[in-house]
Design a protein around this motif. Structure first.
Motif: not given
Lengths: 308, 413
Positions: B164-181
């Motif tokens: 099961v995938a567990v979130l370890t770095d919420p900041v990386a999730l939110v600043t994902n270049p794939s999301a920001l672009l």
């Protein structure tokens, strides 16, 4: 931490039940309280502002379930696939009716979307009854208990709608036409008495079915609902029905939480932190918006508006 | 092939997402323009400008209704049809969606209710502030949805623990270049859509010689300006995503090894590639048309051509249709390029789907896609109808005085 997430979820569902009970219940009741085209228009005009503010509670609850309780989501939502498809279909049809009804001034158009609102409201309430029965029955739908549970939930929705209609369908000062409001007011007592009969029978059926894990807390909640209905069924008419029906509706998610056979799912701490940090700044805005909206639409429904 | 539940679940998601996005693009783009119009109207205390806001706002609200209806289905079908995704990546991809529902959609819908019912009942600055919240939360909503979507393309900030995938770095999730672009691209391209809708509807009315109190002269200018401002940033934010398509995600290899990934990718279908490239071509072609037409419109502005040149007024109403088509094309390209993965290099689409019987999958497809097509058709028809009708009799047009219907005609002599 887990308790916080559970309280948040039950709180969102309780808010949904109390607020959406008004507009869904009135939608179910509208063939009874609204007999003329003008009355039907007023029913939509009365319910419509509410649904904008009330269904967001359920959307948020679904979001929180998905984000913080993926196991519950998998077990309950995907496990009860047909029930949730019925819920979603009813929701969609009902909202389409509310959004589209006022857009074209033609009797046939109004008839189509009024039907959609009534059918959709019933589908949503019945689907919730089935979901509750499935949760209390631990995934299966118990033979005796299920129809009684569905009937009891539908009665509570109807009671909530009648209590809401008794206040909100009162004509604006200086206008005539209080028949709808009076019909809704009369219905509160009948519905409360019907609920008083159905609830104990449902509890007995749950016990007979055996598969339903009644449990002391679940029984306590059911007893509280019965007491609330007893107050409403008395001689004082619809006077107490707004708060009592609200209490009865709010107890449904609590009943599901204490009596539901859902495996305790642990909310992942980092996901919880992300949700908490990102939503906390918006909470005051949400509170102001909700209070403001419900204060603005507290008065008797106006004659015309965007939705009808 | 047609008894494969995966096919129906994918088709259902693709068609409902495509329809949903079309209305979302209109909502986002129009919100920004309406907010500016209402600010300008309130600042000047100008009744004519406020009447124009009611006209554009009426279109906005009709469109928003369909956006909500389709959004509900989007949210619940993720739970119903894509349980495999929730089981493995639920903690990660659903957390931003939870934020979206609570922090963005909740406020958006509540404040839109206040805005709809607040006309003539509320202080005008407070009323403007309500639409400010609606606009802000509309963009916030898009942002959080794209955080979730961006993760599928470029999975970051998580660890696999016991399958099961567990979130370890919420900041990386939110600043994902794939999301920001993607957010930058959606924000700018929807502004392009909103500008072209405003300009197109205005040009239609100007061509027919209808311009009550100058609202469509102002509309065509504001629309052309917004679309021109958004044109190049749209291409920049879109183009910057191309490198991300082909680089493997940093987390590649943590769930499956390189050989397995290669084997799964080699089994991808050729039809998917053709469809993806078609989407890309539509998007690029439409952008090129805008790149040629918008400078002409800007040139026509000082020459008063926006008000007089018939050919330009014929051309403008076609542009928003092209823009919406390009939006769908862009999504087709983005999503199909990820196939055969749902979460790139971690979870295939076949693993992500709920185990449904073919009959149930088909029922779900027919039910929801059918309802979507009917509702989208009705909403599209209503939008065109109200856009052509103009400000009189629009959905948000002022209510008639309460007693106008019951009043007995008074004969005064």
């Amino acid at each position: 931490m887990e308790l916080v997430a559970v309280v948040l979820l039950v709180g969102l569902l309780a808010g949904y039940s109390v607020l959406a009970g008004c507009d869904i219940g009135l939608g179910m009741l509208s063939p009874y309280v609204a007999r003329t085209p003008e009355e039907r228009r007023r029913v939509v005009s009365a319910a419509a502002p509410y649904f904008l503010g009330s269904e967001v509670w359920l959307v948020a609850a679904v979001g929180v379930t998905a984000g913080l309780f993926p196991q519950i989501e998998g077990e309950v939502v995907a496990g009860q696939w047909p029930l949730f498809v019925l819920l979603l279909a009813g929701w969609l049809v009902r909202d389409a009716g509310l959004w589209l009804r006022g857009r074209v001034a033609a009797a046939a158009w109004h008839a189509v979307w009024d039907t959609a609102v009534v059918a959709g409201s019933w589908a949503v309430a019945l689907a919730w009854g089935l979901v509750l029965a499935a949760l209390l029955g631990g995934g299966a739908l118990p033979l005796l208990f299920t129809p009684l549970c569905v009937a009891a939930v539908a009665l509570l929705f109807l009671l909530r709608g009648a209590a809401f209609g008794a206040e909100r369908l009162v004509p604006v000062a200086g206008r005539t036409g209080a028949e709808s409001a009076e019909a809704a007011a009369r219905a509160t007592r009948v519905l409360a008495r019907a609920g008083l009969v159905v609830l104990p029978v449902a509890a007995a059926a749950a016990w007979l079915d055996g598969g339903v894990r009644a449990g002391a807390p679940a029984l306590a909640v059911a007893a509280a609902v019965t007491a609330v209905l007893a107050v409403t069924a008395g001689v004082s008419g619809p006077r107490w029905s707004r708060p009592t029906s609200a209490a009865a509706m709010a107890s449904l998610p609590v009943l599901a939480a204490v009596g539901g056979q859902v495996s305790a799912a642990v909310a992942d701490p980092r996901s919880l932190v992300l949700v908490a940090v990102a939503t906390a700044p918006m909470v005051p805005v949400l509170a102001v918006g909700q209070v403001w909206l419900y204060r603005m639409v507290r008065r008797p429904a106006p004659e015309s508006g965007f939705f009808a | 092939m047609f008894d494969d539940p995966l096919l129906w679940a994918r088709l259902q998601f693709a068609l409902t997402a495509g329809i949903h996005y079309t209305f979302v693009a209109l909502t986002l783009g129009m919100a920004a323009l309406i907010l500016v119009s209402q600010f300008s109207a309130v600042l000047r205390g100008d009744a004519a400008r406020l009447a124009a806001v009611r006209f554009w706002g009426g279109l906005y609200v009709v469109n928003y209704g369909m956006g909500v209806l389709s959004g509900l289905v989007m949210e619940l079908q993720l739970a119903l049809n894509w349980n495999g995704l929730n089981e493995v990546f639920g903690h990660v991809v659903s957390a931003p969606l939870a934020v979206e529902t609570v922090a963005a959609f909740f406020a958006e819908s509540t404040f839109l209710g206040l805005w709809i019912f607040g006309w003539d009942r509320m202080n005008r600055w407070l009323h403007l502030a309500c639409f400010g919240v609606v606009t802000l939360t509309a963009y916030l909503s898009a942002f959080w949805v794209l955080v979730s979507n961006g993760f599928l393309k470029n999975p970051v900030g998580f660890e696999m623990r016991g399958g099961v995938a567990v979130l370890t770095d919420p900041v990386a999730l939110v600043t994902n270049p794939s999301a920001l672009l993607a957010f930058g691209h959606v924000a700018t391209s929807t502004l392009l859509v909103g500008g072209l809708v405003t300009a197109g509807v205005s040009a239609y009315h100007l061509r027919r010689g209808s311009d009550p109190e100058g609202m469509f002269r102002r509309g065509v200018r504001r629309g052309v300006l917004a679309a021109s401002v958004a044109l190049l940033p749209t291409a920049a934010a879109g183009g910057a995503q191309y490198p991300l398509l082909f680089d493997p995600p940093a987390s590649s290899g943590t769930t499956l090894d390189a050989a397995e990934i290669e084997r799964i990718e080699a089994a991808g279908s050729g039809l998917v590639r053709v469809l993806a490239e078609t989407g890309n071509a539509v998007m690029a072609l439409v952008w090129t048309v805008f790149f040629l037409v918008l400078p002409l419109a800007l040139l026509a502005w000082p020459l008063r051509g926006l008000d007089r040149w018939r050919w330009l007024q014929w051309l403008m109403p076609v542009l928003p249709v092209l823009a919406l088509l390009a939006g769908v094309g862009g999504w087709v390209y983005r999503e199909l390029n990820r196939q055969p993965w749902t979460v790139r290099h971690h979870l295939t689409t076949a693993q992500a789907v709920t185990e449904l019987s073919p009959g149930l999958a088909l029922l779900s497809f027919v039910l929801f896609t059918g309802v979507f097509v009917v509702l989208a058709g009705i909403t599209g028809w209503l939008l065109v109808r109200f856009a052509r009708r103009g400000p009189a009799g629009g959905p948000l047009a002022p209510a008639p005085p309460p007693d106008s219907g019951a009043a007995v005609p008074v004969h005064s002599y």
